[in-house]
Design a protein around this motif. Structure first.
Motif, short mmCIF file in Angstrom:
data_model
loop_
_atom_site.label_atom_id
_atom_site.label_comp_id
_atom_site.label_asym_id
_atom_site.label_seq_id
_atom_site.Cartn_x
_atom_site.Cartn_y
_atom_site.Cartn_z
N MET A 1 -3.39 -3.39 0.30
CA MET A 1 -1.88 -3.01 -0.45
C MET A 1 -0.94 -2.98 0.39
O MET A 1 -0.35 -2.57 1.78
N SER A 2 0.48 -3.40 -0.15
CA SER A 2 1.39 -3.59 0.12
C SER A 2 1.59 -1.75 1.33
O SER A 2 1.41 -1.00 0.22
N PRO A 3 2.19 -1.17 1.86
CA PRO A 3 3.00 -0.17 2.50
C PRO A 3 4.07 0.81 0.86
O PRO A 3 2.88 1.79 0.97
N VAL A 4 4.66 -0.01 0.67
CA VAL A 4 5.29 0.68 -0.54
C VAL A 4 4.33 1.05 -1.15
O VAL A 4 4.25 2.09 -1.84
N LEU A 5 3.00 0.37 -2.42
CA LEU A 5 2.17 1.09 -3.02
C LEU A 5 1.51 1.93 -2.50
O LEU A 5 1.23 2.21 -3.38
#
Length: 117
Positions: A1-5
Motif C-alpha cells: 500500500m502506498s505511504p499516502v494511502l
C-alpha cells in the motif's frame, strides 16, 4: 500500500478515537465532574496517538507537513460530521458543506504543485 494511502487510513482511524475523546463525554458523562471526563478522554487519546504518530511518520516520507495537516483536517471533518449527526444527534447544517468546500480549496493549494507535474 502506498505511504499516502497508509497515512490517510491511519489518520482516519486515529481521528475516530480523537473525536470520541474530545466529544463523547458531552453525551455520556455530562453529569460527571469534568476531571472524570478529562481522564477518560486522555485514556482514549492514547490510542489516537498510537495511530496518529505512525501515520504522520509514514506520510512524511512523501508529503510535506502542510500537506499532512490539510489531509488531517479533511479527515477530521469527514469523521466529525457523521459522529455529530448520528452519535450526538446534532442537526445537519449547510455550514458543514461550506466548511468542506473551503477544505477542498485548501487541498488544492497544498497539492497544486504535485497536480501540475
Amino acid at each position: 500500500m502506498s505511504p499516502v494511502l497508509t497515512s490517510i487510513l491511519l489518520l482516519a482511524c486515529s481521528n475516530v478515537f480523537m473525536t470520541f475523546a474530545w466529544y463523547a463525554h458531552l453525551k455520556e458523562l455530562h453529569s460527571r465532574p469534568w476531571i472524570v471526563a478529562a481522564l477518560l478522554s486522555w485514556g482514549i487519546a492514547l490510542f489516537e496517538y498510537l495511530l496518529q504518530v505512525p501515520a504522520n511518520r509514514i506520510g512524511h516520507t512523501v508529503l510535506s507537513v502542510g500537506q499532512l495537516k490539510i489531509i488531517q483536517e479533511v479527515v477530521t471533518l469527514t469523521v466529525f460530521l457523521p459522529f455529530s449527526v448520528f452519535y450526538l444527534k446534532e442537526s445537519l447544517k449547510l455550514d458543514y458543506l461550506w466548511a468542506g468546500l473551503c477544505l477542498v480549496g485548501a487541498v488544492y493549494f497544498m497539492f497544486r504543485a504535485k497536480l501540475q507535474q
